[in-house]
Scaffold this motif. Structure first.
Motif, PDB file in Angstrom:
ATOM      1  N   HIS A  98      -3.871   5.818  -0.607  1.00 23.65           N
ATOM      2  CA  HIS A  98      -2.409   5.699  -0.707  1.00 23.65           C
ATOM      3  C   HIS A  98      -1.975   4.247  -0.575  1.00 23.65           C
ATOM      4  O   HIS A  98      -1.135   3.758  -1.345  1.00 23.65           O
ATOM      5  CB  HIS A  98      -1.717   6.544   0.361  1.00 23.65           C
ATOM      6  CG  HIS A  98      -1.726   8.006   0.083  1.00 23.65           C
ATOM      7  ND1 HIS A  98      -1.172   8.553  -1.053  1.00 23.65           N
ATOM      8  CD2 HIS A  98      -2.218   9.047   0.804  1.00 23.65           C
ATOM      9  CE1 HIS A  98      -1.325   9.870  -1.024  1.00 23.65           C
ATOM     10  NE2 HIS A  98      -1.962  10.192   0.094  1.00 23.65           N
TER      11      HIS A  98
ATOM     12  N   TRP B 146      -3.658   1.559  -1.270  1.00 26.57           N
ATOM     13  CA  TRP B 146      -4.048   0.868  -2.499  1.00 26.57           C
ATOM     14  C   TRP B 146      -3.035   1.143  -3.616  1.00 26.57           C
ATOM     15  O   TRP B 146      -2.602   0.229  -4.313  1.00 26.57           O
ATOM     16  CB  TRP B 146      -5.451   1.314  -2.909  1.00 26.57           C
ATOM     17  CG  TRP B 146      -5.905   0.749  -4.214  1.00 26.57           C
ATOM     18  CD1 TRP B 146      -6.440  -0.491  -4.441  1.00 26.57           C
ATOM     19  CD2 TRP B 146      -5.845   1.398  -5.487  1.00 26.57           C
ATOM     20  NE1 TRP B 146      -6.719  -0.644  -5.774  1.00 26.57           N
ATOM     21  CE2 TRP B 146      -6.370   0.498  -6.432  1.00 26.57           C
ATOM     22  CE3 TRP B 146      -5.410   2.651  -5.908  1.00 26.57           C
ATOM     23  CZ2 TRP B 146      -6.461   0.817  -7.784  1.00 26.57           C
ATOM     24  CZ3 TRP B 146      -5.504   2.973  -7.244  1.00 26.57           C
ATOM     25  CH2 TRP B 146      -6.019   2.063  -8.177  1.00 26.57           C
ATOM     26  N   GLU B 147      -2.662   2.414  -3.774  1.00 25.45           N
ATOM     27  CA  GLU B 147      -1.675   2.757  -4.814  1.00 25.45           C
ATOM     28  C   GLU B 147      -0.346   2.060  -4.552  1.00 25.45           C
ATOM     29  O   GLU B 147       0.268   1.529  -5.479  1.00 25.45           O
ATOM     30  CB  GLU B 147      -1.460   4.272  -4.881  1.00 25.45           C
ATOM     31  CG  GLU B 147      -2.548   5.021  -5.607  1.00 25.45           C
ATOM     32  CD  GLU B 147      -2.151   6.450  -5.901  1.00 25.45           C
ATOM     33  OE1 GLU B 147      -2.367   6.880  -7.046  1.00 25.45           O
ATOM     34  OE2 GLU B 147      -1.631   7.144  -5.003  1.00 25.45           O
TER      35      GLU B 147
ATOM     36  N   ARG C 145      -0.641  -1.650  -5.418  1.00 26.34           N
ATOM     37  CA  ARG C 145      -0.809  -1.911  -6.855  1.00 26.34           C
ATOM     38  C   ARG C 145       0.385  -1.449  -7.698  1.00 26.34           C
ATOM     39  O   ARG C 145       0.743  -2.110  -8.664  1.00 26.34           O
ATOM     40  CB  ARG C 145      -2.063  -1.209  -7.396  1.00 26.34           C
ATOM     41  CG  ARG C 145      -3.347  -1.702  -6.810  1.00 26.34           C
ATOM     42  CD  ARG C 145      -3.669  -3.114  -7.330  1.00 26.34           C
ATOM     43  NE  ARG C 145      -4.781  -3.688  -6.607  1.00 26.34           N
ATOM     44  CZ  ARG C 145      -4.654  -4.533  -5.574  1.00 26.34           C
ATOM     45  NH1 ARG C 145      -3.482  -4.885  -5.142  1.00 26.34           N
ATOM     46  NH2 ARG C 145      -5.713  -5.029  -4.992  1.00 26.34           N
TER      47      ARG C 145
ATOM     48  N   SER D  73       2.902   6.194  -4.643  1.00 28.40           N
ATOM     49  CA  SER D  73       1.647   6.901  -4.425  1.00 28.40           C
ATOM     50  C   SER D  73       1.900   8.395  -4.410  1.00 28.40           C
ATOM     51  O   SER D  73       2.973   8.852  -4.020  1.00 28.40           O
ATOM     52  CB  SER D  73       1.007   6.461  -3.099  1.00 28.40           C
ATOM     53  OG  SER D  73      -0.234   7.093  -2.920  1.00 28.40           O
TER      54      SER D  73
ATOM     55  N   ARG E  28      -4.686   9.382 -10.772  1.00 30.15           N
ATOM     56  CA  ARG E  28      -5.106   8.059 -10.298  1.00 30.15           C
ATOM     57  C   ARG E  28      -5.622   8.146  -8.861  1.00 30.15           C
ATOM     58  O   ARG E  28      -6.668   7.599  -8.525  1.00 30.15           O
ATOM     59  CB  ARG E  28      -3.916   7.099 -10.395  1.00 30.15           C
ATOM     60  CG  ARG E  28      -4.201   5.696  -9.960  1.00 30.15           C
ATOM     61  CD  ARG E  28      -2.985   4.803 -10.132  1.00 30.15           C
ATOM     62  NE  ARG E  28      -1.878   5.286  -9.319  1.00 30.15           N
ATOM     63  CZ  ARG E  28      -0.587   5.141  -9.628  1.00 30.15           C
ATOM     64  NH1 ARG E  28      -0.231   4.549 -10.751  1.00 30.15           N
ATOM     65  NH2 ARG E  28       0.355   5.591  -8.828  1.00 30.15           N
ATOM     66  N   PHE E  29      -4.883   8.876  -8.011  1.00 30.47           N
ATOM     67  CA  PHE E  29      -5.297   9.069  -6.625  1.00 30.47           C
ATOM     68  C   PHE E  29      -6.644   9.779  -6.581  1.00 30.47           C
ATOM     69  O   PHE E  29      -7.565   9.364  -5.877  1.00 30.47           O
ATOM     70  CB  PHE E  29      -4.246   9.883  -5.857  1.00 30.47           C
ATOM     71  CG  PHE E  29      -4.661  10.214  -4.445  1.00 30.47           C
ATOM     72  CD1 PHE E  29      -4.308   9.390  -3.399  1.00 30.47           C
ATOM     73  CD2 PHE E  29      -5.440  11.334  -4.178  1.00 30.47           C
ATOM     74  CE1 PHE E  29      -4.713   9.678  -2.103  1.00 30.47           C
ATOM     75  CE2 PHE E  29      -5.850  11.629  -2.893  1.00 30.47           C
ATOM     76  CZ  PHE E  29      -5.478  10.799  -1.853  1.00 30.47           C
TER      77      PHE E  29
END
Length: 189
Positions: free
Chosen positions: A87, A89-90, A93, A97, A102-103
């Motif tokens: 989460h 990281w999302e 970026r 999230s 993607r997760f």
């Protein structure tokens, strides 16, 4: 807060930070660990972890549940940390999230679960009163259907609902029953 709770919280945070560094290094994950704040919740009963995003500061806060740490083995709790790192990281970026594709792709790479096993017993059980229906759901808090089950119907068969207070075994199917059970149990509620 007791000294013991502080010691446990310090242990949780130290182990989580070390694990996060290991995950980033091992997987080459482009994650700014300096832009992650860590916290422990002593109140959480259902959620083993969560990740909040402060877009103004561009900081993710990962909150880990003390009760989950106390009930899980380290391997399972470390998986919770990895889940929350996905989460973070999302958020870093993409500014958002969820648990979408993607997760799931990154979670699979990090061996992080999409959902975590419950670590607390439910406080209430909702059941359908229909003769041939086995529908049931658990709740940890006194949600609206727990307090006023007469206003709700089973999603499977349309039957009336009944609620059980797990610790006492008391049941009710109307708001007055909820109030009566709560009053009768007093401190045991």
């Amino acid at each position: 807060m007791t000294d013991e709770a502080l010691t446990i919280d310090d242990e949780i945070l130290a182990r989580a930070r070390i694990h996060a560094r290991e995950v980033v290094d091992e997987h080459g994950l482009e994650l700014d660990l300096d832009a992650i704040e860590w916290a422990v919740s002593g109140r959480a009963r259902r959620r083993a972890g969560l990740c909040r995003w402060d877009a103004d500061r561009e900081v993710a806060t990962i909150v880990l549940a003390r009760r989950a740490y106390e009930r899980y083995e380290w391997a399972e709790f470390a998986a919770v940390v990895r889940h929350e790192l996905v989460h973070a990281w999302e958020f870093q970026r993409f500014g958002e999230s969820g648990h979408g594709e993607r997760f799931q792709e990154l979670a699979a790479r990090l061996e992080a679960p999409r959902r975590c096993r419950s670590f607390a017993e439910p406080r209430y059980v909702l059941r359908c009163r229909g003769d041939d229906c086995d529908w049931r759901a658990t709740r940890h808090r006194a949600s609206e259907p727990v307090r006023t089950p007469g206003r709700y119907r089973c999603g499977d068969c349309g039957g009336a609902l009944e609620v059980e207070h797990v610790d006492s075994g008391r049941t009710w199917n109307a708001a007055s029953g909820y109030g009566g059970a709560k009053a009768a149990l007093g401190e045991d509620w």
